[in-house]
Design an enzyme around this catalytic site. Sequence first.
Site, mmCIF file in Angstrom:
data_model
loop_
_atom_site.group_PDB
_atom_site.id
_atom_site.type_symbol
_atom_site.label_atom_id
_atom_site.label_comp_id
_atom_site.label_asym_id
_atom_site.label_seq_id
_atom_site.Cartn_x
_atom_site.Cartn_y
_atom_site.Cartn_z
ATOM 1 N N CYS A 194 0.875 -1.166 0.000
ATOM 2 C CA CYS A 194 0.000 0.000 0.000
ATOM 3 C C CYS A 194 0.914 1.218 0.000
ATOM 4 O O CYS A 194 1.542 1.518 1.021
ATOM 5 C CB CYS A 194 -0.924 0.015 1.211
ATOM 6 N N CYS A 236 -3.079 0.226 3.971
ATOM 7 C CA CYS A 236 -4.326 -0.520 3.789
ATOM 8 C C CYS A 236 -4.013 -2.011 3.713
ATOM 9 O O CYS A 236 -3.059 -2.420 3.050
ATOM 10 C CB CYS A 236 -5.042 -0.046 2.534
#
Length: 205
Positions: free
Chosen positions: A107, A112
Amino acid sequence: MNMDAKSGSPAAQSDAALRIRAIEEILTEKGLIDPKAVDLLVDTFENQIGPRNGAKVVAKAWTDSEYKQRLLSDATAAIAELGFSGLQGENMVVVENTDRLHNVIVCTLCSCYPWPTLGLPPVWYKSAAYRARAISDPRGVLREFGTEIPEGVEVRVWDTTAELRYLVLPQRPAGTETMNEEELTELVSRDSMIGVTRELTAKQP
């Protein structure tokens, strides 16, 4: 910059992580929390409960070809079949490793991560070094994890976002043809589902 693949660089921690650490230290000094209990809780969700969910998904795909097809075509629904869904796992895509392709998850904007299947993200996943270099030098990053990808194998990097999260389906190890789902689950590591490791080995009896 040489990235510490095990723990991440302290200098690369986000401001939020540093604030959390400061709060934890204050609460510890006041005797309001036990740091050992906090570490145990984090370890449980980072290395045990979460990743085991993902391992069950992988083992199911290895043993059930119809489930595997559903997983690759609609990962969110297929993962939900096993009871793993919810916040941070609403929109999932599963990418499959093959003899000619190796997938890596990162990410680049923050950290994330598919919590329902992998639990809490490891520190190194959130580090600036991993987030930057996984894109610019994926083979070099994998090498720091002890993963050497042959030149004939393509390395494909998938950038997770707040709207879409990825999970790697590693290749089933040779010599596991007689193993059941429960036994196969024990072979699947968190790092293999992120893609920083490739080879899985059947445990010797």
